[in-house]
Write an enzyme that holds these catalytic residues in place. Structure first.
Site, short mmCIF file in Angstrom:
data_model
loop_
_atom_site.label_atom_id
_atom_site.label_comp_id
_atom_site.label_asym_id
_atom_site.label_seq_id
_atom_site.Cartn_x
_atom_site.Cartn_y
_atom_site.Cartn_z
N ARG A 1 6.15 63.23 2.30
CA ARG A 1 6.03 61.87 1.64
C ARG A 1 4.51 61.83 1.48
O ARG A 1 3.77 62.32 2.55
CB ARG A 1 6.51 60.71 2.36
N GLU B 1 1.72 57.69 -5.31
CA GLU B 1 2.29 58.45 -6.55
C GLU B 1 2.98 57.23 -7.37
O GLU B 1 3.48 57.66 -8.39
CB GLU B 1 3.11 59.51 -6.02
N HIS C 1 6.16 65.44 -7.22
CA HIS C 1 7.57 65.20 -6.42
C HIS C 1 8.70 65.95 -7.07
O HIS C 1 9.70 65.23 -7.39
CB HIS C 1 7.86 63.82 -6.59
N1 LIG Z 1 9.61 66.23 -2.22
C1 LIG Z 1 10.79 66.14 -2.19
O1 LIG Z 1 11.32 66.33 -3.04
C2 LIG Z 1 11.67 65.64 -0.97
C3 LIG Z 1 13.21 65.92 -1.13
C4 LIG Z 1 13.63 65.43 -0.01
C5 LIG Z 1 13.35 65.04 0.95
N2 LIG Z 1 11.71 65.06 1.11
C6 LIG Z 1 11.15 64.49 2.63
O2 LIG Z 1 11.86 65.49 3.59
C7 LIG Z 1 11.71 64.51 4.84
C8 LIG Z 1 12.60 65.50 5.62
O3 LIG Z 1 13.90 65.51 5.16
P1 LIG Z 1 15.04 66.23 6.21
O4 LIG Z 1 16.23 66.09 5.23
O5 LIG Z 1 14.33 67.43 6.93
O6 LIG Z 1 15.20 65.21 7.23
P2 LIG Z 1 15.67 65.24 8.71
O7 LIG Z 1 16.08 63.84 8.95
O8 LIG Z 1 16.92 66.19 8.64
O9 LIG Z 1 14.47 65.85 9.74
C9 LIG Z 1 13.26 65.15 9.91
C10 LIG Z 1 12.84 65.64 11.09
O10 LIG Z 1 11.80 64.59 11.58
C11 LIG Z 1 11.88 64.42 12.92
N3 LIG Z 1 11.26 63.05 13.05
C12 LIG Z 1 11.59 61.84 12.83
N4 LIG Z 1 10.56 60.93 13.15
C13 LIG Z 1 9.69 61.60 13.90
C14 LIG Z 1 8.29 61.20 14.46
N5 LIG Z 1 8.28 60.02 14.73
N6 LIG Z 1 7.68 62.39 14.94
C15 LIG Z 1 8.10 63.65 14.85
N7 LIG Z 1 9.24 64.26 14.31
C16 LIG Z 1 9.83 63.14 13.79
C17 LIG Z 1 13.40 64.37 13.13
O11 LIG Z 1 13.55 64.25 14.54
C18 LIG Z 1 13.77 65.19 12.36
O12 LIG Z 1 13.90 66.48 12.85
C19 LIG Z 1 12.64 63.40 4.19
O13 LIG Z 1 12.33 62.32 5.09
C20 LIG Z 1 11.78 63.24 2.94
O14 LIG Z 1 10.82 62.20 2.95
C21 LIG Z 1 11.24 65.27 0.15
#
Ligand SMILES: NC(=O)c1ccc[n+]([C@@H]2O[C@H](COP(=O)([O-])OP(=O)(O)OC[C@H]3O[C@@H](n4cnc5c(N)ncnc54)[C@H](O)[C@@H]3O)[C@@H](O)[C@H]2O)c1
Length: 333
Positions: free
Chosen positions: A233, A262, A294
């Site tokens: 993000r 964005e 994105h």
């Molecule tokens: N660009 C894109 O098209 C796209 C698509 C999907 C997801 N995303 C982004 O990717 C991110 C991750 O997705 P995911 O499926 O791996 O999620 P997920 O929930 O499996 O993993 C997120 C990780 O971040 C960690 N985390 C949460 N809060 C934290 C903090 N304060 N400090 C440190 N670590 C922390 C969690 O413990 C977890 O391991 C989503 O939240 C989304 O913003 C982007």
């Protein structure tokens, strides 16, 4: 029932229509839900949204007043929805908690290698029949250090690819992922990760605690020749601070699939309009920066999974079932 879907891409429309066939009608709009467009949803019990829809308090109030009861978000991230307000006014909210993490992880690697090996510039040169190599030198990833901030589903998929490259692996997360540790990833502090990594990739969600996770101090701690990739993000990076560092000639490359301002730009054709965002305009002029709009999730596999999960979310809502995708349950539950 006819569902109203906002922010639908042309490729996504036939997939949504096919997935809902036999269950509900769906009307797909390419405009995003925001304060200007919210009145269109009057009378729609189910509204289907995407990441760049803006579901702040006023939009949620407009939806609720118009009869909306379910917001079915077609993404994992939900930082664009004010959940406490939704809960307070009785709106149910569901999202897609799982779809191919490979879509995003593979794209993050595509950005990393594109900026590392100067792929865009190389392609532009050969199109001009300019076959020199000056300025195109990259670096092997093998033997270098990858730092993964957020080792959840996408971070783990990213780590597996880094492992395949033969990289040293560092991670930072509030919860350790045993699958990453089994690949040899060592959990360290954020500061140590930034100081030691040649490639830094962001995979944590955007929350108050992670907003501007990569600020001026974090950028200052990174190696001058590091590669930085953000496919999570935009708000994770202080973009103004990044521009300052880039102006000073730092970093081998920066790949950004997301940008903190964005909304209102990404997914839209702004090519014939005056550029209003000076920060983005500056960012895209750096030769070592690659910005995409994105699209990391945008594979046929991931979008099909998102669409199918969205249908299930709507059917669960109408049947009064709860699933792991529900962020705010029905108020009668
Ligand atoms: N660009 C894109 O098209 C796209 C698509 C999907 C997801 N995303 C982004 O990717 C991110 C991750 O997705 P995911 O499926 O791996 O999620 P997920 O929930 O499996 O993993 C997120 C990780 O971040 C960690 N985390 C949460 N809060 C934290 C903090 N304060 N400090 C440190 N670590 C922390 C969690 O413990 C977890 O391991 C989503 O939240 C989304 O913003 C982007």
């Amino acid at each position: 029932m006819e569902i109203l879907a906002f922010g639908v891409q042309a490729d996504e429309k036939p997939l949504l229509e096919k997935a809902f066939a036999g269950y509900h009608d769906i009307r797909c709009l390419d405009v995003f839900l925001n304060e200007d467009t919210a009145p269109i949803a009057v009378g729609r019990e189910v509204v289907c949204t995407s990441v760049n829809c803006e579901l702040g308090s006023r939009v949620l109030q407009t939806l609720a007043a118009g009869g909306t009861r379910l917001i079915a978000q077609r993404s994992t991230g939900f930082n664009n929805i004010d959940l406490p307000v939704a809960e307070g006014i009785g709106l149910t909210v569901a999202r897609v908690s799982y779809y191919s993490p490979y879509s995003v992880a593979e794209f993050a690697w595509t950005l990393a290698m594109a900026v590392n090996r100067r792929i865009v510039r190389a392609g532009n040169r050969t199109r001009d029949f300019d076959f020199r190599l000056d300025g195109l030198m990259g670096r092997d990833m093998h033997g270098r250090t990858a730092g993964v901030l957020g080792t959840g589903k996408i971070g783990e998929a990213f780590t597996r690819i880094a492992h395949g490259f033969g990289m040293r692996l560092l991670g930072w997360d509030v919860v350790e992922n045993p699958a990453c540790a089994a690949l040899g990833l060592q959990y360290v502090s954020k500061e140590e990760l930034l100081t030691r990594s040649d490639l830094v990739s962001l995979h944590v969600p955007l929350m108050p605690e992670t907003t501007h996770l990569i600020d001026a101090a974090a950028l200052g701690a990174m190696k001058d020749d590091a590669v930085l990739v953000n496919s999570s993000r935009g708000g994770l990076i202080d973009t103004q601070a990044l521009v300052t560092e880039l102006r000073a000639g730092r970093f081998t490359g920066v790949g950004l699939d997301v940008y903190e301002a964005e909304a209102g730009l990404f997914f839209l054709d702004k090519s014939l309009e005056p550029v209003e965002d000076d920060t983005l305009a500056r960012l895209v002029t750096f030769p070592n920066v690659l910005v995409t709009s994105h699209q990391a999730y945008y594979t046929a596999d991931a979008v099909t999974q998102i669409v199918d999960a969205t249908v299930r979310n709507v059917l669960d809502y109408t049947a009064g079932r709860r699933s792991e995708n529900v962020l705010v349950p029905r108020s009668t539950d």
